[in-house]
Structure formats: C-alpha cells, structure tokens
Design a protein around this motif. Structure first.
Motif, short mmCIF file in Angstrom:
data_model
loop_
_atom_site.label_atom_id
_atom_site.label_comp_id
_atom_site.label_asym_id
_atom_site.label_seq_id
_atom_site.Cartn_x
_atom_site.Cartn_y
_atom_site.Cartn_z
N SER A 1 2.33 -3.34 9.32
CA SER A 1 3.40 -2.35 8.81
C SER A 1 5.08 -2.95 9.27
CB SER A 1 2.64 -1.34 9.10
OG SER A 1 1.84 -0.27 8.65
N SER B 1 -5.83 -8.48 6.62
CA SER B 1 -5.36 -7.11 6.99
C SER B 1 -4.06 -6.33 6.75
CB SER B 1 -5.79 -7.67 8.79
OG SER B 1 -6.67 -7.92 9.35
N ASP B 2 -4.37 -4.93 7.05
CA ASP B 2 -3.36 -4.52 7.07
C ASP B 2 -2.36 -4.73 7.85
OD1 ASP B 2 -4.94 -3.48 5.29
OD2 ASP B 2 -5.32 -1.58 5.58
N ILE C 1 0.59 -1.10 -0.15
CA ILE C 1 -0.30 -0.12 -0.36
C ILE C 1 0.92 1.57 0.79
CG2 ILE C 1 -1.68 1.13 1.00
CD1 ILE C 1 -2.73 -1.35 -0.09
N ASN D 1 4.23 -0.69 3.90
CA ASN D 1 2.68 -1.42 4.79
C ASN D 1 1.74 -2.41 3.83
OD1 ASN D 1 2.29 1.29 7.03
ND2 ASN D 1 1.82 2.10 5.44
N ILE D 2 1.15 -3.29 4.34
CA ILE D 2 1.47 -4.46 3.31
C ILE D 2 -0.41 -4.29 3.97
CG2 ILE D 2 2.79 -4.68 2.68
CD1 ILE D 2 2.17 -7.65 4.09
N ARG D 3 -1.32 -4.73 2.89
CA ARG D 3 -2.45 -5.83 2.99
C ARG D 3 -2.54 -6.92 2.28
NH1 ARG D 3 -6.30 -1.69 0.59
NH2 ARG D 3 -5.48 -0.56 2.21
#
Length: 810
Positions: free
Chosen positions: A269, A266-267, A249, A261-263
C-alpha cells in the motif's frame, strides 16, 4: 572532451577557420543566451524568421570564438576563431550530442508520451538522487534542440540519465533516439497534444515508441489499450488490468492523499500525496520504475512522501525599492541555474543583477568542481552580487571572486541581512525546496493587496510568433505597448519584445516612451499623441512622434531649429480621427522639402473596419487611397520611408496590404478581433484574487451598498479582495458578473464596491484565503466583456496599476 577538430569529423563539415585552441564546453543555439562565451560554440541555425548567421559578429564581440555555419559568411573580423561549415547546423548539433552520449556506458531513461513527460522526469529524478548521481533535461528541454543541449550535460560523475523527448510530426523521434539512446523507457500516455502533425492516434503511438527501439524494457500503463498493443512485447506494465506486472487492487482517496493498494509479488500500500488523476498516473509510472529496478518498499514510500507539485515556471515580480525579483525557488541544479541566468541576463530594467542561491543538492563526487562551475556561470552572466545560502556554499566561498555574502541557513539570511540594501536591481532567487526560499521572495516582494494579474510570457511569445508567421520575412513589425501594454505592463512586455527583436514599439504619450528608455529599452519608439510640451522629452530620449496636422508639425519645426528628429506622418484615409487629408498633401510636401531636418521615418494610416468582412470594400478603398497619397508624399522625400496600414486583424485578413511594416496591438495579448484565428492565440492574462471573509446570510437579509443584494433563501457569501478601483467594473453588480472558485462559477451579489465584491458561494466548498479567478483559463476575457456589453480591450486596460503583475515563463 570533444574539440573542434573532432566536431569537424563528427559533423562531416568543412573547416573554414581553425585559429582557436579551446575545448567545447557550452553549446549555444540562441545568440541572445550567450553569456557563457568562453568555451562556447555557436550553431547558426536558419529558421523561418530568424537566421543565426546574422548574429555571428555580435557573438564574436561578446567573446565567442567557435562557430558552426550552414553557408558562406564574411570571415573578416573573426580573427582567432574556429569556423565549421556544414550542411545543417541542427544536424551538426545533434551529431555532437550523439557522439558525447556514446562516451557513457550508464543507465539512461527515455521518457515520452502526450502528457506528463516533464512531471514524471522531475519526480523520477527526486526519487533517484538520494541513491544515485543523476542528470536530467532542464525544465522541458525535450525538442530537436532541447534534447541535444540536455544530453550534453552528461559527465563521468553521472550514474543515471533521465531525458524526456517530445515530437510534433513523423520522423522526429529517430533523431532523438540516437541522441538519448535510452536503455529503459517510460511511455506516459497518449492524448491529443500535437494531433495536427499525425494522421491518427496509431501513427502517433508508432512514432513515439521509436524512442525505445533499443531499450531493454519500457514501463507503461496497460490500461491504455492502444499503447499496450505496441509495447506488450517489451513492456513492464502497471494498471488495473489483470495481466499488469504491477497490478492496482484498490484506490482510496481523502482530501489530501491517495492510498493505492498494489500487487507485485506481494501486496503493498503506497500513500501518495496527491488526489488528482494526472498526478496519480504520473506517480504510478515512477513507482513502477522503482519496483522494476528493485528498490524496497520503504525507500519508495519515503521518496513518494517528499514529492511535491513541480513548479514549472520562472516568475518576474516587482520588489521593494524599485527592484524586480525572479522567483525560481523550488529546485536548484546546474542546468536549471543556467536557464535562470539566461532569463536574468535578458532583463534590461537594471544594470545591477544579484543572485540568491542555495546549495545545489546534487550528489557529485567533486563538490569543488561543481561550485567552480557555478562561479564561472555567475561571472559569465555579469552577476553583480551573490548571496549564497547553505553549508556547501559557505565551505567553497573562496571560489567566488565577485561581491558575495554567505549564510548557513535561510533564517540566518533573513535575520542578519539588511534587505533595504537591495535597490534598483534585478534579483534572481533560486533554491532547492528544502531551503524554503519562498520566505525570501515574500520578504522582498512589493507589498500590494492579494489581487494579482498573471502575465504568461510564453503565451505572449506564442502570439507574437503566430502573427509573424502571417508576415513576409522582410516585413517589419511594430508592436503597440500603449495603455500600459493593454494593461499587461509596458516595461516588462517591451523588454520581452526587445528580446525577440521586434522592429518598433508604439506608445501613446512621451512619458511612456521616456520610462522605457530609462529602463533599458533601445528599440525605436513611435509616440502617437505628441504635444508641444513633450517635445523636449521626445528629443532627449530619441522618441519619434506621430505628426498628423499642420499645427503639430509647425510647432515641432520651431522647436527643433537646426536639430533633426524622426517623425511618422499620419494620413486620414477614412477613419476620420487624426491625419492629413488629401487636400493637405501639396502643402505637407512643400513643408517637408523646406525642412529636411524633419526625417520622415514612416507614413501610415489606419483601417476603420479591418476586423469585419462587411467592411472589406471600404478597407480596400482605404488601402488604395493610402497608396496613392503616400506615393505623392514619397516622390518628394530624400529618403524612402516605411509604409504601414494594417493592425492586428489586418495582419490576418489583408496580407496584400502589409506594405513595409504592420502594427500588432490587441492580438499580441491573445485576442483576435476578426475571430478567424482566435484558436491559434493563447490568453496571456489571468486576473485572480482571494476570499477575505465568508459569511452565512439568512433569508431576507440584504447585502452591500444600497441594499441591492437580497437573500431569497439562506445562503453563504464570500467577500473577495477586488473592486472597481482594481478594474472590476460596477457593471458586474447584482448577478451580471461571475467569478470562478474551486471548479464552479460564483455570481456577484449586490453592488461591486471600490475595493471589494461579494459573491454567492452557496454550495461551493471554500475557505477564507482560497484563490478566485476573475478572468483567465476558466472565465475568458471575451466572456467577461460580453456580460457587460463592452469589448475585451476595455476589460484588459481597466485593470488598475495598483494590481500586482506577475510575469512568468515555463
């Protein structure tokens, strides 16, 4: 455990001898790396320039009793051995590894791609080992030979295998796939590495993905469109692409780390302790794997935080009291220890060899068995003394029956061990990173100022092999190690050349040859500049002088009396430097016939213009004259000598003039004088120093001796720890020379001093202690030489012997 009879079936071979009953424990493919003889089996592989069959008898003498060969050999003298004849020794090795792999029903991760394979493998190993017992390729053993040797490590204790595979041409990956048999794959990226072996990027990707033929899932970056086209149907992807399984992201950098930050459901970091693009990509492959396997965020973040730059090289450094240190302090596993012991075993500078090792931080169910294997390896490598550091080594110290001392921690060792006891020996220092063995290296290193010349032994080997590829297999090779091996260090370079089985070494003076002899160099050595006062050394150390006039040969005859000495007759065919001329031949022949104790080992001459096409006609005239004159001499000799004429550029440009031997000089060190094949050579040297101090200079102030440096505006300068006494010529003064600092070129300002130099670093982000490249990857020796209107030879040979040399191999 697979035994010899099993191997005969696996490899479809013919048993020639079957007189040894031991199991197959170690696979040997290089006769020089055969210290583990007991339980070892040697695969005699025939190469372009080396034939393993030639070394079977020497291996037998070392204790090896099992052999795989490709042709009929004389079996007399091989009593008590096993001998298997196969169509291809390499194919037999691969078949054995394949059969071994089939015994284990575990997860195996196969890694391929153009770049980053080794880093991803090493980091993935670091992330997995706190949770599972894992095994991996040592270093970058990812070739047709390296992969079988790596997979052979698998045993019943392992839960995960992590193996990288590299190829350079079509058809290779199928052979590696059936050995690794990966259940899951990682494709790192696609780039230009090994492009020459493939017709297109598409073909290269097609060939590489064959590794994943039977893999359940393949992890890759979906942002690489061409890779995505081949793997979308079975891939678990990551990237910025909206359809990525693990979607990036946002990415934020500061000076020391990156927040990604990844998805993924869920998200999350993740804080990654790197900022460069390559390290981020490599780390994200590992994160994607860990997420795919269901590891939780906290475990992944904890593992990532501990990742460190992978130290991919063994470094040989001079140490206190005439010793050498082999620095391999960033990891310690059984396979890596074996490679380090290989490197230790071919260092001939000292008979005494010590090893300082830490606990091996591998999760195994049988620690006693692990340290018993360590003990076996140390004994097989003829290690004289062991220093073991760590609680496990302390606990199992009874397993080691060589001279040994044990300490709980690195601090205990440094506080309680008398370092002055290390004298005239080679010391391997190998430890897991948590043991901070770099403190031991610093304590043992020879203390010289911060300027260092790094010598890449892998690049030197590449250059050696390039010139060998231009020679006929029967042509012998003399390598020049005069002038401190062109500044690179005669002893260390000579030791590597001896390891690679060159035929002759050449030095300038008898003292150079004497030092080599005293430090384990047994190759024939030609001395180019003998003198009457050196005859005793020549005779004592079995050195072979160049003889170029009647004065020197008559002095030698008088010195020898009835004793015998090998000599090399120099003929002058146009260089007009040294050598017998055409009118001298009859008298020379007469003298040699009367004094047959002067054994003519070779007759040679030197091309004056081999590096330039404009002198081709003259070179051809020299070669014709050399053949004519040498023929006249040889008619009257009772033994046939070698003949040699060409130097490094002559090897490339005049294959018709190779005669019986060629002389390799500057080409070995990465410089192709004719400029035809410079792209095929690798620079072997990198001269670096450090910033000692940074100053702010006001407009109008002057800098350095004779006030030659003038600040035309406010500026920032740095004083670096190198001067003309180190080989950085005064000709580089006042902006003529530049150095490379943190991605930018910095010009010299003012005069170069004896021990230091000032550089203009205005606009460059730097701090005191930063590394500065004088020449190397970013500023080539060729560039440096052109700036002061000289030749690269001079730049290399001018590097002072007070500059510390560090020798390394990947």
């Amino acid at each position: 455990m697979i035994n010899f009879n099993n191997l005969a079936k696996i490899a479809s071979g013919e048993i020639v001898l079957s007189e040894y009953s031991g199991d197959i424990k170690y696979l040997i493919t290089d006769s020089r790396k055969s210290f583990f003889a007991g339980g070892g089996i040697f695969f005699a592989i025939s190469g372009e320039r080396h034939d393993g069959h030639e070394y079977i008898k020497s291996l037998y003498d070392k204790g090896v009793r099992q052999f795989v060969v490709e042709r009929d050999i004389d079996i007399s003298g091989l009593e008590g051995s096993n001998l298997l004849k196969v169509r291809s020794s390499l194919a037999a090795l691969q078949a054995l590894a394949r059969k071994h792999r089939e015994q284990f029903n575990i997860e195996v991760i196969g890694i391929t791609g153009s770049n980053g394979k080794t880093i991803v493998k090493e980091w993935l190993f670091q992330l997995i080992v706190p949770h599972k017992r894992a095994v991996k390729n040592p270093h970058s053993y990812n070739s047709q030979i390296g992969v079988p040797l790596s997979v052979w490590q698998l045993n019943e204790q392992h839960e995960v295998g992590i193996f990288e595979a590299g190829i350079s041409e079509p058809g290779e990956m199928e052979k590696l796939e059936v050995i690794i048999q990966p259940t899951i794959g990682i494709f790192t990226n696609i780039g230009s590495a090994h492009d020459a072996g493939f017709n297109s990027y598409k073909q290269k990707i097609q060939e590489k993905v064959r590794l994943f033929k039977n893999a359940v899932e393949v992890i890759y970056c979906k942002d690489h469109e061409e890779v995505d086209q081949h793997l979308a149907n079975k891939g678990f992807s990551w990237g910025h692409h909206v359809d990525s399984d693990v979607r990036i992201i946002d990415v934020m950098h500061d000076e020391r780390e990156t927040v990604v930050n990844i998805r993924f459901g869920s998200d999350f970091s993740f804080r990654i302790p790197f900022v460069d693009k390559a390290s981020l990509e490599n780390c994200l492959h590992c994160i994607a794997y860990m997420l795919f396997k269901g590891y939780d965020f906290i475990a992944i973040q904890e593992g990532i935080s501990k990742l460190h730059k992978v130290h991919m090289r063994l470094e040989l450094k001079k140490a206190i009291h005439g010793s050498y240190v082999i620095d391999d302090v960033y990891n310690n596993d059984l396979a890596g220890l074996q490679i380090a012991l290989d490197f230790l075993s071919h260092q001939k500078q000292h008979e005494r060899k010590s090893v300082i090792i830490s606990d091996i931080l591998q999760s195994v169910s049988d620690q006693e068995k692990l340290y018993a294997q360590v003990s076996e390896l140390l004994k097989a490598a003829n290690v004289t003394k062991l220093v073991g550091i760590g609680s496990a080594l302390m606990h199992y110290k009874v397993l080691f029956d060589i001279e040994a001392e044990f300490y709980e921690t690195t601090s205990d060792f440094l506080q309680n061990h008398d370092l002055t006891t290390f004298r005239e020996e080679t010391i391997l220092i190998k430890g897991a990173r948590t043991f901070t063995f770099e403190k031991i290296v610093r304590a043992l290193e020879e203390k010289i100022h911060g300027t260092q010349l790094e010598i890449n032994l892998d690049a030197l080997t590449n250059n050696l092999n390039f010139f060998r590829s231009r020679m006929k297999p029967e042509t012998k090779l003399m390598v020049m190690v005069k002038a401190f091996a062109y500044g690179s260090g005669s002893l260390e370079v000579a030791n590597l050349l001896q390891f690679h089985r060159v035929d002759y070494l050449g030095v300038a003076y008898a003292d150079e040859g004497m030092i080599l002899r005293k430090n384990g160099i047994y190759l024939p050595i030609m001395v180019m500049n003998p003198s009457e006062d050196s005859f005793e050394k020549l005779y004592q150390y079995q050195l072979e002088p160049e003889v170029y006039n009647f004065n020197i040969i008559k002095q030698l005859i008088a010195f020898l009396g009835n004793r015998t000495m090998r000599v090399h007759i120099k003929l002058d065919t146009g260089m007009r430097r040294l050598g017998f001329e055409e009118g001298d031949i009859d008298s020379l022949v007469d003298l040699l016939e009367k004094h047959r104790n002067i054994e003519v080992k070779s007759i040679f001459s030197h091309l004056a213009g081999a590096d330039e096409a404009e002198h081709n006609q003259f070179s051809q005239e020299q070669a014709a004259k050399f053949k004519s004159l040498s023929d006249r001499v040889m008619k009257h000799l009772h033994r046939t000598p070698l003949r040699h004429l060409v130097n490094s550029p002559g090897i490339v440009r005049f294959p018709e003039f190779h005669f019986d031997m060629v002389r390799l000089g500057i080409g070995l060190y990465g410089l192709e004088a004719s400029k035809q094949e410079q792209h095929r050579l690798q620079p072997i040297s990198r001269l670096k120093t450090i910033i000692s101090q940074i100053k702010q200079i006001k407009k109008g102030e002057t800098i350095g001796y004779s006030r030659k440096g003038l600040a035309k505006s406010d500026m920032q300068i740095a004083t670096i720890a190198i001067g003309y006494a180190d080989g950085f010529s005064r000709a580089f003064s006042n902006g003529v020379g530049e150095v490379w600092l943190n991605g930018k070129n910095a010009p010299v300002i003012g005069n170069v001093c004896m021990d230091m130099t000032m550089i203009d670093i205005t606009g460059i982000d730097a701090v005191e202690g930063d590394e500065v490249e004088v020449f190397g990857e970013h500023l080539t020796i060729i560039d440096a030489a052109s700036r002061i209107n000289t030749i690269p030879y001079e730049i290399l040979t001018n590097v002072s012997q007070r500059v510390k040399r560090i020798y390394y191999m990947e």
